[in-house]
Enzyme design. Structure first.
Site, mmCIF file in Angstrom:
data_model
loop_
_atom_site.group_PDB
_atom_site.id
_atom_site.type_symbol
_atom_site.label_atom_id
_atom_site.label_comp_id
_atom_site.label_asym_id
_atom_site.label_seq_id
_atom_site.Cartn_x
_atom_site.Cartn_y
_atom_site.Cartn_z
ATOM 1 N N ASN A 230 0.862 -1.184 0.000
ATOM 2 C CA ASN A 230 0.000 0.000 0.000
ATOM 3 C C ASN A 230 0.900 1.236 0.000
ATOM 4 O O ASN A 230 1.436 1.626 1.028
ATOM 5 C CB ASN A 230 -0.908 -0.007 1.234
ATOM 6 C CG ASN A 230 -1.795 1.223 1.286
ATOM 7 O OD1 ASN A 230 -1.853 2.003 0.325
ATOM 8 N ND2 ASN A 230 -2.479 1.424 2.399
ATOM 9 N N TRP A 231 1.028 1.832 -1.176
ATOM 10 C CA TRP A 231 1.935 2.996 -1.288
ATOM 11 C C TRP A 231 1.333 4.255 -0.675
ATOM 12 O O TRP A 231 2.021 5.254 -0.529
ATOM 13 C CB TRP A 231 2.252 3.270 -2.766
ATOM 14 C CG TRP A 231 3.142 2.251 -3.402
ATOM 15 C CD1 TRP A 231 3.784 1.213 -2.774
ATOM 16 C CD2 TRP A 231 3.500 2.173 -4.783
ATOM 17 N NE1 TRP A 231 4.518 0.500 -3.689
ATOM 18 C CE2 TRP A 231 4.354 1.075 -4.933
ATOM 19 C CE3 TRP A 231 3.177 2.922 -5.906
ATOM 20 C CZ2 TRP A 231 4.905 0.708 -6.165
ATOM 21 C CZ3 TRP A 231 3.713 2.562 -7.136
ATOM 22 C CH2 TRP A 231 4.572 1.467 -7.261
ATOM 23 N N LYS A 232 0.038 4.231 -0.404
ATOM 24 C CA LYS A 232 -0.644 5.441 0.097
ATOM 25 C C LYS A 232 -0.387 6.596 -0.883
ATOM 26 O O LYS A 232 -0.324 6.352 -2.083
ATOM 27 C CB LYS A 232 -0.182 5.744 1.523
ATOM 28 C CG LYS A 232 -0.299 4.494 2.419
ATOM 29 C CD LYS A 232 -0.110 4.744 3.878
ATOM 30 C CE LYS A 232 -0.300 3.438 4.650
ATOM 31 N NZ LYS A 232 -0.207 3.589 6.097
ATOM 32 N N HIS B 19 -9.546 1.613 4.632
ATOM 33 C CA HIS B 19 -8.289 1.829 5.356
ATOM 34 C C HIS B 19 -8.527 2.823 6.483
ATOM 35 O O HIS B 19 -9.313 3.766 6.328
ATOM 36 C CB HIS B 19 -7.211 2.343 4.392
ATOM 37 C CG HIS B 19 -5.856 2.307 5.016
ATOM 38 N ND1 HIS B 19 -5.432 3.278 5.891
ATOM 39 C CD2 HIS B 19 -4.865 1.399 4.936
ATOM 40 C CE1 HIS B 19 -4.210 2.956 6.309
ATOM 41 N NE2 HIS B 19 -3.846 1.826 5.750
ATOM 42 N N GLU C 273 -6.881 5.242 7.498
ATOM 43 C CA GLU C 273 -6.630 6.647 7.134
ATOM 44 C C GLU C 273 -7.846 7.233 6.425
ATOM 45 O O GLU C 273 -8.180 8.403 6.601
ATOM 46 C CB GLU C 273 -5.362 6.734 6.266
ATOM 47 C CG GLU C 273 -4.121 6.536 7.113
ATOM 48 C CD GLU C 273 -2.961 5.856 6.421
ATOM 49 O OE1 GLU C 273 -2.930 5.818 5.178
ATOM 50 O OE2 GLU C 273 -2.077 5.350 7.141
ATOM 51 N N GLU D 1 -5.552 -4.249 10.727
ATOM 52 C CA GLU D 1 -4.556 -3.192 10.891
ATOM 53 C C GLU D 1 -4.849 -2.391 12.163
ATOM 54 O O GLU D 1 -5.642 -1.437 12.125
ATOM 55 C CB GLU D 1 -4.587 -2.248 9.679
ATOM 56 C CG GLU D 1 -4.218 -2.908 8.374
ATOM 57 C CD GLU D 1 -3.574 -1.926 7.403
ATOM 58 O OE1 GLU D 1 -2.546 -2.269 6.828
ATOM 59 O OE2 GLU D 1 -4.090 -0.802 7.243
ATOM 60 N N GLY E 158 2.436 2.960 10.791
ATOM 61 C CA GLY E 158 3.392 4.047 10.606
ATOM 62 C C GLY E 158 4.057 4.504 11.892
ATOM 63 O O GLY E 158 4.656 5.575 11.944
ATOM 64 N N SER F 208 3.380 -1.525 10.493
ATOM 65 C CA SER F 208 4.836 -1.568 10.699
ATOM 66 C C SER F 208 5.457 -2.932 10.384
ATOM 67 O O SER F 208 6.362 -3.384 11.076
ATOM 68 C CB SER F 208 5.190 -1.117 12.117
ATOM 69 O OG SER F 208 4.732 0.214 12.349
ATOM 70 N N GLY G 25 2.814 -0.793 4.430
ATOM 71 C CA GLY G 25 2.852 0.622 4.071
ATOM 72 C C GLY G 25 4.284 1.062 3.811
ATOM 73 O O GLY G 25 4.854 0.815 2.746
ATOM 74 N N GLY G 26 4.884 1.698 4.806
ATOM 75 C CA GLY G 26 6.213 2.298 4.662
ATOM 76 C C GLY G 26 7.252 1.409 3.993
ATOM 77 O O GLY G 26 7.946 1.839 3.059
HETATM 78 P P1 13P Z 1 2.934 0.889 7.774
HETATM 79 O O1 13P Z 1 3.479 -0.421 7.229
HETATM 80 O O2 13P Z 1 3.659 2.086 7.248
HETATM 81 O O3 13P Z 1 2.817 0.853 9.265
HETATM 82 O O4 13P Z 1 1.451 1.041 7.201
HETATM 83 C C1 13P Z 1 0.569 -0.021 7.331
HETATM 84 C C2 13P Z 1 -0.616 0.272 6.514
HETATM 85 O O5 13P Z 1 -1.392 1.167 6.816
HETATM 86 C C3 13P Z 1 -0.837 -0.536 5.312
HETATM 87 O O6 13P Z 1 -2.085 -0.316 4.771
#
Ligand code: 13P
Length: 252
Positions: A10-12, A98, A100, A170, A176, A215, A236-237
């Site tokens: 997930n590149w966001k 998600h 977010e 999640e 993050g 994470s 994510g990251g």
């Molecule tokens: P991180 O891996 O950056 O914690 O993000 C997780 C995430 O929200 C994947 O959708």
């Protein structure tokens, strides 16, 4: 029941079209080397890079998913994108709900109850995200929150179709933050989510894949992915770097 793990990037809101190209050029040979017996891999780029990523991944073992969509087919919905548009652009799936989007953009369980069936009806793989906040976990409300989200968001999905979706657990406090849920916390929550699905349809409970997200890194992936009820990761990251992401795919 052997469930094929699904590792999704997930590149966001990250990567230009040129950066997306560079990532795919680096990742695809690594995934090819692992062969078809490894984990299923999906990249979730921002909308603008999605058609290019889909084109580059065509014929490879890597799928493409969007990060959101609207449930209506078309019409006066400024700024929104439909399931049909995603399919047309080359998407195979879509991330829905998600945290977010729930926290920053007003996504509701009521909207998700329409989005999940709309994605399924279009032939897109829905990756539905659920998870509790830090306060909710501290107050012992984790299962209550997960139950509320899973029941509401999947209310309009037929029982026997539940096995064909993916749920990403999640915990918001782990996203993050560098704070990962312990393997036991993540597995317990996943097993609980599975039990909610199994209560509606036993076979779907066996089939449904439940990812962990929060994470995930090359250093902790193997332990998390080794748990009995965790069938992949939503990253994510660490998914922004093709080497780190490939290392997580290898761990699966
Ligand atoms: P991180 O891996 O950056 O914690 O993000 C997780 C995430 O929200 C994947 O959708």
């Amino acid at each position: 029941m052997a469930r094929r793990p699904l590792i999704a990037a997930n590149w966001k809101m990250n990567k230009t079209i040129a950066e997306a190209r560079g990532f795919c050029e680096q990742l695809l040979p690594d995934v090819e080397e692992l062969g078809p017996d490894g984990a299923e891999v999906v990249v979730c780029p921002p909308y603008l890079a999605l058609p290019l990523v889909a084109q580059l991944c065509e014929g490879s073992d890597v799928g493409v998913a969007a990060q959101n969509m609207y449930f209506e087919d078309s019409g006066a919905f400024t700024g929104e994108v439909s399931a049909a548009m995603l399919l047309d652009a080359g998407a195979d799936g879509v991330v829905l709900g998600h945290s977010e989007r729930r926290q920053l953009f007003g996504e509701t369980d009521g909207g998700l109850a329409k989005k999940v069936p709309a994605a399924l009806a279009a032939g897109l793989l829905p990756i539905l995200c659920v998870g509790e906040s830090e306060g909710e976990r501290e107050r012992g409300e984790t299962e209550e929150v997960l139950r509320r989200q899973v029941e509401a968001d999947l209310a309009e999905v037929a029982d026997e179709a539940l096995g064909g979706i993916v749920i990403a657990y999640e915990p918001i406090w782990a996203i993050g933050t560098g704070k990962t849920a312990t393997a036991e916390q993540a597995n317990d929550a996943s097993a609980f989510i599975r039990s909610l699905v199994a209560a509606r349809n036993t076979e779907a409970g066996d089939l449904i894949r439940i990812q962990y997200g929060g994470s995930v890194k090359p250093a902790n992936a193997a332990e998390l992915l080794g748990q009995s009820d965790i069938d992949g990761a939503l990253v994510g990251g660490a998914s922004l770097d093709p080497e780190d992401f490939a290392a997580i795919v290898t761990a699966a």
